[in-house]
Structure formats: structure tokens, C-alpha cells
Enzyme design. Structure first.
Site, PDB file in Angstrom:
ATOM      1  N   THR A 151      38.090 -25.570 -19.443  1.00 31.90           N
ATOM      2  CA  THR A 151      38.443 -24.930 -20.712  1.00 31.90           C
ATOM      3  C   THR A 151      37.999 -23.481 -20.707  1.00 31.90           C
ATOM      4  O   THR A 151      37.043 -23.110 -20.021  1.00 31.90           O
ATOM      5  CB  THR A 151      37.795 -25.663 -21.900  1.00 31.90           C
ATOM      6  OG1 THR A 151      38.224 -25.058 -23.118  1.00 31.90           O
ATOM      7  CG2 THR A 151      36.277 -25.607 -21.842  1.00 31.90           C
TER       8      THR A 151
ATOM      9  N   LYS B 243      34.790 -22.872 -24.303  1.00 33.49           N
ATOM     10  CA  LYS B 243      33.380 -23.225 -24.444  1.00 33.49           C
ATOM     11  C   LYS B 243      32.532 -22.119 -23.807  1.00 33.49           C
ATOM     12  O   LYS B 243      32.333 -21.088 -24.423  1.00 33.49           O
ATOM     13  CB  LYS B 243      33.131 -24.611 -23.867  1.00 33.49           C
ATOM     14  CG  LYS B 243      33.806 -25.712 -24.715  1.00 33.49           C
ATOM     15  CD  LYS B 243      33.483 -27.098 -24.238  1.00 33.49           C
ATOM     16  CE  LYS B 243      33.947 -28.157 -25.240  1.00 33.49           C
ATOM     17  NZ  LYS B 243      35.408 -28.158 -25.486  1.00 33.49           N
TER      18      LYS B 243
ATOM     19  N   THR C  72      55.913 -25.064 -25.381  1.00 32.73           N
ATOM     20  CA  THR C  72      54.989 -24.476 -26.347  1.00 32.73           C
ATOM     21  C   THR C  72      54.810 -22.998 -26.051  1.00 32.73           C
ATOM     22  O   THR C  72      54.933 -22.572 -24.892  1.00 32.73           O
ATOM     23  CB  THR C  72      53.623 -25.200 -26.325  1.00 32.73           C
ATOM     24  OG1 THR C  72      52.830 -24.768 -27.426  1.00 32.73           O
ATOM     25  CG2 THR C  72      52.866 -24.930 -25.038  1.00 32.73           C
TER      26      THR C  72
ATOM     27  N   SER D 235      30.097 -35.102 -22.894  1.00 28.53           N
ATOM     28  CA  SER D 235      29.767 -34.219 -24.011  1.00 28.53           C
ATOM     29  C   SER D 235      28.771 -34.789 -25.003  1.00 28.53           C
ATOM     30  O   SER D 235      28.032 -34.033 -25.630  1.00 28.53           O
ATOM     31  CB  SER D 235      31.041 -33.825 -24.752  1.00 28.53           C
ATOM     32  OG  SER D 235      31.674 -34.964 -25.320  1.00 28.53           O
TER      33      SER D 235
ATOM     34  N   ARG E 248      34.084 -36.507 -42.641  1.00 32.09           N
ATOM     35  CA  ARG E 248      33.809 -35.201 -42.049  1.00 32.09           C
ATOM     36  C   ARG E 248      34.002 -34.086 -43.077  1.00 32.09           C
ATOM     37  O   ARG E 248      35.041 -33.993 -43.710  1.00 32.09           O
ATOM     38  CB  ARG E 248      34.722 -34.960 -40.847  1.00 32.09           C
ATOM     39  CG  ARG E 248      34.411 -35.831 -39.641  1.00 32.09           C
ATOM     40  CD  ARG E 248      35.334 -35.469 -38.479  1.00 32.09           C
ATOM     41  NE  ARG E 248      34.952 -36.136 -37.243  1.00 32.09           N
ATOM     42  CZ  ARG E 248      35.465 -37.279 -36.815  1.00 32.09           C
ATOM     43  NH1 ARG E 248      36.392 -37.889 -37.539  1.00 32.09           N
ATOM     44  NH2 ARG E 248      35.082 -37.812 -35.677  1.00 32.09           N
TER      45      ARG E 248
ATOM     46  N   SER F  34      40.008 -44.872 -14.966  1.00 35.80           N
ATOM     47  CA  SER F  34      39.448 -43.965 -15.966  1.00 35.80           C
ATOM     48  C   SER F  34      38.039 -44.389 -16.361  1.00 35.80           C
ATOM     49  O   SER F  34      37.810 -45.547 -16.721  1.00 35.80           O
ATOM     50  CB  SER F  34      40.357 -43.954 -17.202  1.00 35.80           C
ATOM     51  OG  SER F  34      39.848 -43.128 -18.217  1.00 35.80           O
TER      52      SER F  34
END
Length: 405
Positions: free
Chosen positions: A245, A248, A277, A189, A21, A137
Site C-alpha cells: 500500500t 500507510k 476505474t 494488522s 462505530r 489462504s
């Protein structure tokens, strides 16, 4: 052990397979999306047109979003200042969670630092905390869902992608008294196909399972108010948890879940990925609120976007460029060879000013390497014609197979 030699050898294997990548160094041009400035290694700059952004509707450049973020910075400063539990819950976070709950017709919502974290933390917490839970799943679920389920250390059953017969067979074979959860996505996706949400909900009802739907590639994009595929099909009330999200179609950053007050409070209270966090900066929350509110009221972006997708597909068909047929906005142009896929991407960028990232293994199976093209409402007819013309030229150069009409 020679660690440096190990790292170098592993990286070399990626190079030899043509799937190493390389990040394109680009700078988005505010007010000029989908144009960007590309920085070469030698410091030279060149304008390019971006064809692979997940800012699907260009909302990251919307004046309302930008002004909301600027105002929040002027009002609150840069960061949140802490975790949500310790001084980090800004009023913008509270307003954003209310906006998201309303978007999906749920009692409550909970925001996270990314869509990856929202999936990982939520599924992992459910797996850890619900005694005897079995998670069913879909085979093509996102890595964040897979890792979350793995982190939960509960029983995991993989069902064939979008295969209702296989899902029912596996539900039927499971302990009827065990708690169950079906985890799947609405829009996938890489292939751009869409799950049979109603039929999955029917099976969930029949076998007493909860449902967890990832709508990250659908929120903002589908439904009369941008609530996703579940809103478009009138199914939001049948889903236990809807995840999405902010990074996007809403054009900002962050992830979230929506559901009942009890389930959101449960995740808020037990999920380490939420608790330990720092909270999202208030400016990001403010921008997300502005984006969601705009897309709830405006159908223009969604309608224009679908028009651009149809235009692109039509021109690809006319030139015989093979692309995966699907009912979504994602246009995978199939190459089927990692080295050629990267080469085409490089030439598009260097010679045609077109930026499309190659998608290779392990993101997709070997021999299905592709260019994942994502049109936006802001791509013009000329942009589309330029892209397809460049692909037509490179397809001939590489002697790649053409699609037959």
C-alpha cells in the site's frame, strides 16, 4: 418490507453490543503530526494526539512529499482525467511503478486506487482466470484478500494462522496436478505477529505453488530500503507477487502489486478492478514517489520508530497494562470487553486529549477487544508518558486485569 425499520433494527443491535462505530471528526495539522484538531458535535475544537494512525512514519507530513504533491498539481492539475487505458496514465504513474518494482526487486509493478482494491482485484482475477486454481489462504488474512478469493470463485482452502504443519497437510491433500497459490500477510494488522515467510516459500517450492504476500503493514517499515519483511529476510526473489500500500508508511494513498512482467501485465489486462476505474491523481503518485525514494535512502525514520515502540512497551509493562507481545510495531492493548473498550477510548479522547480507536468484533473476535496503538517516530517521551498515565488511571477505574511481570 419496511426497509427503514430493518436498517434501524440492525443498527440498534450494534449499539446494544457496544460496537457501533463512531467516526472521530479530526483535522490533521500539517507540520505538527501527530497532533490533530478534533471537532465536537457542538462545533467546539480541541487539540488531540493521535495514537492510532496508519501513517506509521509520519510521511504524510514530510516536506518532500508535500512539495512533490504541490508541484504535481501545479504541473498537471487535480485528477488523472480517465482510466489507465483511456487518457489516465500520467507519467507520474509510470515512474511510480518503476520505483515500486525496484523497491521489491521485481521486473514490474502495477498501481491501484487502494490496497483493498489491489488485493481484491488481483486475487479475484487469478481465481477466475487460472483453470482449477486452489488458493490456500491464511485464516487471518485481511477482508480484501478474503473477498478477492471469494470473487474469484475458485477452490479455497483455509489453513490455520501461521501453522506450517496445517498448511503442509492441506497442500499434501490437494490434487498434485492442480495449480496452487498460497496467500498470506507478512505483518498481521490486529495481533502484530509476523508470518514465517521462508518456511512458507519452502512449502510452496515443494508443492509447486505460487506465493502471494501482502506487505501492507511492513512496506516502508522494515528492510534496509523499506521493502518490508521479505526484504529484511532476503526473500523477495522467492515470492511470486508482493502486494503493498501507499497509504500507510508511505503516507499517501493507493495500492500496488509487484512481480514478473508477465503476471503484472496479466492483471493489468484482465482485472476489472484495475481496468474500469479512474486512475490515481498524478499528485498522489508524485507524493508516493517522493516518499518511497526518501525511505529507500533514510534509515532514520525506521530506527526512531522502533525506539518509540520499545519505549511504549516498556512503560506499559511497568504499569502492568496488558499488551500483546509481538515482534512488530503494532501494540494491541487488550481490554476484552466491547463496552469498556469503547468507554476507555471515549474518555481518553474527551478527558485526556488522546485519540485511540477501539477495535471490536467483527474486526477481532469477541472477548479480545482492544486498543490498537501505533507509535510513530514523532511521538515524544512526554506523549508516551501521558498516554500510559491515562491508561493506568482508566485501568484502575474499570477494574481491568493487570499484566503480571
Amino acid at each position: 418490507m419496511d426497509f427503514e425499520a430493518f436498517f434501524t433494527t440492525e443498527l440498534q443491535s450494534l449499539h446494544s453490543e457496544g460496537r457501533y462505530r463512531v467516526f472521530a471528526d479530526i483535522e490533521r495539522q500539517q507540520g505538527n503530526f501527530p497532533r490533530a484538531t478534533r471537532y465536537n458535535a457542538n462545533g467546539q475544537r480541541k487539540d488531540v494526539t493521535v495514537w492510532c494512525s496508519n501513517d506509521y512514519l509520519g510521511m504524510g507530513q514530510n516536506p518532500k512529499v508535500i512539495e512533490a504533491m504541490k508541484a504535481a498539481i501545479d504541473h498537471c492539475g487535480a485528477g488523472a482525467g480517465g482510466t489507465r487505458n483511456i487518457s489516465g496514465t500520467n507519467h507520474y504513474h509510470v515512474l511510480l511503478e518503476q520505483e515500486l518494482a525496484d523497491l521489491h526487486g521485481k521486473e514490474s509493478a502495477l498501481i491501484f486506487t487502494s490496497g483493498y482494491v489491489s488485493n481484491w482485484a488481483t486475487l479475484g482475477t487469478l481465481g477466475q482466470k487460472i483453470p482449477g486454481l486452489i488458493i490456500f489462504s491464511d485464516a487471518l488474512n485481511h477482508a480484501s484478500m478474503i473477498e478477492g478469493i471469494r470473487y474469484g470463485r475458485c477452490e479455497r482452502v483455509i489453513w490455520k494462522h501461521n501453522d506450517l504443519e496445517d498448511l503442509e497437510a492441506k497442500l499434501k491433500a490437494a490434487d498434485p496436478n492442480a495449480p496452487k497459490l498460497i496467500a498470506f500477510e507478512s505483518v498481521y494488522s490486529m495481533d502484530g505477529d509476523i508470518a514465517p515467510i521462508k518456511e512458507i516459500c519452502d512449502l510452496a517450492d515443494r508443492y509447486g505453488a505460487m506465493t502471494y504476500l501482502d506487505e501492507v503493514h511492513a512496506v516502508g517499515m522494515y528492510g534496509p530500503r523499506g521493502g518490508g519483511i521479505a526484504e529484511r529476510e532476503g526473500l523477495m526473489d522467492r515470492l511470486t507477487i508482493i502486494e503493498g500500500t501507499l497509504g500507510k508508511a508511505f503516507g499517501v494513498m493507493g495500492g500496488y502489486i509487484t512481480g514478473s512482467t508477465a503476471v503484472c501485465d496479466f492483471i493489468r489486462s484482465f482485472a476489472s478492478g484495475f481496468i474500469f476505474t479512474t486512475a490515481l491523481p498524478p499528485s498522489l503518485a508524485a507524493g508516493a514517489i517522493a516518499s518511497i525514494q526518501h525511505l529507500k535512502a533514510s534509515p532514520f525514520e525506521r530506527a526512531r520508530h522502533q525506539d518509540r515502540v520499545r519505549k511504549l512497551r516498556g512503560l506499559l509493562d511497568a504499569r502492568g497494562i496488558p499488551h500483546m507481545d509481538n515482534p512488530s510495531h503494532i501494540v494491541p492493548v487488550m481490554v476484552g470487553d466491547a463496552a469498556k473498550c469503547k468507554w476507555i477510548s471515549d474518555i481518553l479522547l474527551d478527558s485526556h486529549g488522546v485519540y485511540v480507536q477501539p477495535i471490536n468484533y467483527p474486526t477481532v473476535p469477541r472477548k479480545t477487544e482492544r486498543l490498537r496503538i501505533t507509535p510513530t517516530p514523532l511521538h515524544s517521551d512526554a506523549d508516551i508518558e501521558h498516554l500510559v498515565g491515562a491508561l493506568h488511571q482508566l485501568w484502575s477505574h474499570c477494574a481491568l486485569a493487570r499484566a503480571v511481570a
